[in-house]
Motif scaffolding. Structure first.
Motif, PDB file in Angstrom:
ATOM      1  N   VAL A  60       0.804  -1.263  -0.139  1.00 18.35           N
ATOM      2  CA  VAL A  60       0.022  -0.071   0.050  1.00 18.35           C
ATOM      3  C   VAL A  60       0.763   1.098  -0.058  1.00 18.35           C
ATOM      4  N   ALA A  61       2.208   1.059   0.273  1.00 17.91           N
ATOM      5  CA  ALA A  61       3.125   2.405   0.247  1.00 17.91           C
ATOM      6  C   ALA A  61       2.920   3.290  -0.662  1.00 17.91           C
ATOM      7  N   GLN A  62       2.631   2.767  -2.180  1.00 16.43           N
ATOM      8  CA  GLN A  62       2.557   3.600  -3.507  1.00 16.43           C
ATOM      9  C   GLN A  62       1.097   4.410  -3.548  1.00 16.43           C
ATOM     10  N   ARG A  63       0.027   4.004  -2.617  1.00 15.43           N
ATOM     11  CA  ARG A  63      -1.027   4.619  -2.856  1.00 15.43           C
ATOM     12  C   ARG A  63      -0.656   6.282  -2.322  1.00 15.43           C
ATOM     13  N   PRO A  64      -1.920   7.048  -2.592  1.00 16.48           N
ATOM     14  CA  PRO A  64      -1.720   8.460  -2.237  1.00 16.48           C
ATOM     15  C   PRO A  64      -1.391   8.603  -0.911  1.00 16.48           C
ATOM     16  N   PHE A  65      -0.312   9.518  -0.640  1.00 15.70           N
ATOM     17  CA  PHE A  65       0.503   9.802   0.804  1.00 15.70           C
ATOM     18  C   PHE A  65      -0.864   9.944   1.774  1.00 15.70           C
ATOM     19  N   LYS A  66      -1.794  11.024   1.550  1.00 18.84           N
ATOM     20  CA  LYS A  66      -2.683  11.678   2.340  1.00 18.84           C
ATOM     21  C   LYS A  66      -3.561  10.556   2.710  1.00 18.84           C
ATOM     22  N   GLU A  67      -4.002   9.779   1.868  1.00 12.27           N
ATOM     23  CA  GLU A  67      -4.867   8.485   1.880  1.00 12.27           C
ATOM     24  C   GLU A  67      -4.414   7.586   3.256  1.00 12.27           C
ATOM     25  N   MET A 120      10.768   8.338   1.709  1.00 15.92           N
ATOM     26  CA  MET A 120      11.897   7.953   1.347  1.00 15.92           C
ATOM     27  C   MET A 120      11.515   7.340  -0.149  1.00 15.92           C
ATOM     28  N   VAL A 121      10.449   6.598  -0.347  1.00 19.27           N
ATOM     29  CA  VAL A 121      10.068   5.984  -1.526  1.00 19.27           C
ATOM     30  C   VAL A 121       9.915   7.140  -2.739  1.00 19.27           C
ATOM     31  N   ARG A 122       9.274   8.174  -2.028  1.00 14.97           N
ATOM     32  CA  ARG A 122       9.010   9.044  -2.960  1.00 14.97           C
ATOM     33  C   ARG A 122      10.181  10.224  -3.348  1.00 14.97           C
ATOM     34  N   ALA A 123      11.049  10.162  -2.500  1.00 14.38           N
ATOM     35  CA  ALA A 123      12.257  10.998  -2.736  1.00 14.38           C
ATOM     36  C   ALA A 123      13.153  10.218  -3.644  1.00 14.38           C
ATOM     37  N   SER A 124      13.398   8.981  -3.420  1.00 12.89           N
ATOM     38  CA  SER A 124      14.295   8.097  -4.282  1.00 12.89           C
ATOM     39  C   SER A 124      14.196   6.637  -3.971  1.00 12.89           C
ATOM     40  N   ARG A 125      13.501   5.781  -4.699  1.00 16.05           N
ATOM     41  CA  ARG A 125      13.222   4.445  -4.537  1.00 16.05           C
ATOM     42  C   ARG A 125      14.826   3.733  -4.586  1.00 16.05           C
ATOM     43  N   ARG A 126      15.633   4.216  -5.174  1.00 13.65           N
ATOM     44  CA  ARG A 126      17.094   3.463  -5.544  1.00 13.65           C
ATOM     45  C   ARG A 126      17.932   3.794  -4.064  1.00 13.65           C
ATOM     46  N   LEU A 127      17.633   5.091  -3.540  1.00 12.96           N
ATOM     47  CA  LEU A 127      18.308   5.647  -2.337  1.00 12.96           C
ATOM     48  C   LEU A 127      17.731   5.003  -1.174  1.00 12.96           C
ATOM     49  N   THR A 128      16.540   4.403  -0.957  1.00 13.39           N
ATOM     50  CA  THR A 128      16.099   4.034   0.144  1.00 13.39           C
ATOM     51  C   THR A 128      16.735   3.198   0.858  1.00 13.39           C
ATOM     52  N   PRO A 129      17.373   2.237   0.624  1.00  7.75           N
ATOM     53  CA  PRO A 129      18.351   1.561   1.460  1.00  7.75           C
ATOM     54  C   PRO A 129      19.421   2.397   2.206  1.00  7.75           C
ATOM     55  N   ILE A 130      19.813   3.285   1.529  1.00  3.12           N
ATOM     56  CA  ILE A 130      20.798   4.358   2.153  1.00  3.12           C
ATOM     57  C   ILE A 130      20.359   5.135   3.125  1.00  3.12           C
ATOM     58  N   PHE A 131      19.107   5.659   2.937  1.00  2.00           N
ATOM     59  CA  PHE A 131      18.435   6.331   4.016  1.00  2.00           C
ATOM     60  C   PHE A 131      17.877   5.711   5.181  1.00  2.00           C
ATOM     61  N   ALA A 132      17.483   4.346   4.835  1.00  2.65           N
ATOM     62  CA  ALA A 132      17.299   3.469   5.922  1.00  2.65           C
ATOM     63  C   ALA A 132      18.094   3.229   6.866  1.00  2.65           C
ATOM     64  N   ILE A 133      19.373   2.915   6.451  1.00  2.00           N
ATOM     65  CA  ILE A 133      20.525   2.476   7.146  1.00  2.00           C
ATOM     66  C   ILE A 133      20.969   3.560   7.844  1.00  2.00           C
ATOM     67  N   ALA A 134      21.277   4.783   7.177  1.00  3.73           N
ATOM     68  CA  ALA A 134      21.579   6.050   7.999  1.00  3.73           C
ATOM     69  C   ALA A 134      20.802   6.362   8.799  1.00  3.73           C
ATOM     70  N   LEU A 135      19.401   6.342   8.916  1.00  2.00           N
ATOM     71  CA  LEU A 135      18.608   6.555   9.925  1.00  2.00           C
ATOM     72  C   LEU A 135      18.517   5.713  11.025  1.00  2.00           C
ATOM     73  N   THR A 136      18.518   4.524  10.814  1.00  2.00           N
ATOM     74  CA  THR A 136      18.672   3.561  11.850  1.00  2.00           C
ATOM     75  C   THR A 136      20.187   3.663  12.603  1.00  2.00           C
ATOM     76  N   LEU A 137      21.058   3.734  11.860  1.00  2.00           N
ATOM     77  CA  LEU A 137      22.245   3.613  12.851  1.00  2.00           C
ATOM     78  C   LEU A 137      22.536   4.954  13.578  1.00  2.00           C
ATOM     79  N   ALA A 138      21.863   6.028  12.895  1.00  2.00           N
ATOM     80  CA  ALA A 138      21.765   7.367  13.905  1.00  2.00           C
ATOM     81  C   ALA A 138      21.068   7.355  15.154  1.00  2.00           C
ATOM     82  N   SER A 139      19.892   6.639  14.921  1.00  2.00           N
ATOM     83  CA  SER A 139      19.252   6.508  16.161  1.00  2.00           C
ATOM     84  C   SER A 139      19.507   5.685  17.050  1.00  2.00           C
ATOM     85  N   PHE A 140      20.422   4.430  16.710  1.00  2.00           N
ATOM     86  CA  PHE A 140      21.071   3.453  17.583  1.00  2.00           C
ATOM     87  C   PHE A 140      22.136   4.477  18.517  1.00  2.00           C
TER      88      PHE A 140
END
Length: 337
Positions: A60-67, A120-140
């Protein structure tokens, strides 16, 4: 058209929800979060939950953001705040809005994961793994040094940290498991092929138990390895077990009860705090004298199953009211029926 449910996914969710109740019995009722093998369960319990949530959300991630955001807010946030108000009416309510949210942090964090992933997906599907790893490690890293920073922080920094606490930023260290759930959904055929190989799942299982056998060490990289290594190997191990054991669980009439719990995970999560027998704290020293993890496990699991039955009974009664079912558990009712 009703969504087709996957039996082993629901069974795995039910199993993981039972472990959540188990953990809360250890912590809130006996005062020791490491009793009865919970120190092992803690490695994969939440990673499994977040992985399943990501796996289900990918469709459902690709459905309208607001919905999507509006729907998830009704299901995740509204019930969380209602139950927080019930447990701690104002002014105590406002003191429950930190990172832990009075125990209700999971639904709040999960809503944020939905939003973060869609952004993240709307910003760049290709860069989503990098976003996810960076966010996760920063939080840790932030969670690792949270208390030491807070003890020496000035008033301005404390205000910033309180705001980050409200956003549950500390819990974003679990985001990688959510992301892996979405990745597994997108590459499910390849994931099934690899985890169907005995050598692969065997190595993953061995790796998990080797990690679980290690003790805690006051070193950032070691803690990070144990947290993510144990979480990733554990969630793959449990997911594969339920996938490959679906027919066996069905044969022994274990699957249906687990599936039922799996379809009521939100209900159980929100309600079970009311049924935790906190009076058992007085008997914790007596249980500890046995010095047996197995005895602790059997005792805590028995208590957890009683709590679960009471919680499901309360859920059933509440869901008899369409109004309460909708606003407390996000249940959708057919208005034309």
């Amino acid at each position: 058209m009703a969504k087709q449910r996957i039996e082993y996914i629901d069974a795995m969710r039910g199993f993981t929800m039972i472990l959540v109740v188990f953990a809360h019995v250890c912590h809130f009722c006996l005062g020791d979060s490491r009793m009865g093998y919970n120190a092992v369960f803690i490695l994969f319990r939440l990673p499994c939950f977040f992985m399943i949530s990501g796996w289900l959300f990918e469709s459902v991630a690709q459905r309208p953001f607001k919905e999507v955001a509006k729907h998830k807010a009704m299901v995740q946030l509204l019930p969380t705040f209602i139950f927080l108000l019930i447990l701690a009416p104002p002014p105590g309510f406002f003191h429950q809005l930190g990172a832990v949210k009075g125990g209700y942090w999971f639904t709040f964090a999960l809503f944020e994961f939905f939003i973060l992933y869609m952004l993240m997906v709307r910003a760049s599907r290709r860069l989503t793994p990098i976003f996810a790893i960076a966010l996760t490690l920063a939080s840790f890293i932030y969670s690792r040094y949270y208390y030491s920073i807070r003890t020496s922080a000035d008033e301005w920094l404390l205000m910033v940290m309180d705001f980050l606490g409200f956003l549950s930023v500390i819990t974003w260290r679990f985001f990688i498991f959510f992301f892996l759930g979405t990745w597994i959904r997108r590459h499910f055929d390849a994931f099934i092929r690899w985890t169907s190989k005995p050598i692969v799942i065997g190595l993953i299982t061995v790796a998990f138990f080797l990690i679980a056998s290690t003790s805690h060490h006051d070193h950032l990289l070691f803690e990070m390895f144990r947290f993510y290594g144990g979480g990733i190997t554990g969630m793959i191990m449990v997911f594969t077990f339920f996938r490959l054991s679906a027919s066996w669980l069905r044969k022994w009439h274990i699957s249906k009860p687990l599936q039922y719990v799996g379809t009521r995970t939100l209900d159980v999560y929100l309600l079970h705090f009311f049924f935790l027998p906190r009076f058992l704290m007085a008997y914790a020293p007596q249980l500890a004298t046995y010095n047996s993890r197995l005895i602790e496990f059997c005792y805590i699991m028995a208590v957890s199953l009683v709590v679960l039955v009471l919680t499901l009974a309360a859920s059933y009664v509440i869901r008899l009211s369409p109004f309460l079912g909708h606003y407390l558990f996000g249940v959708k009712y057919d208005k034309t029926a």
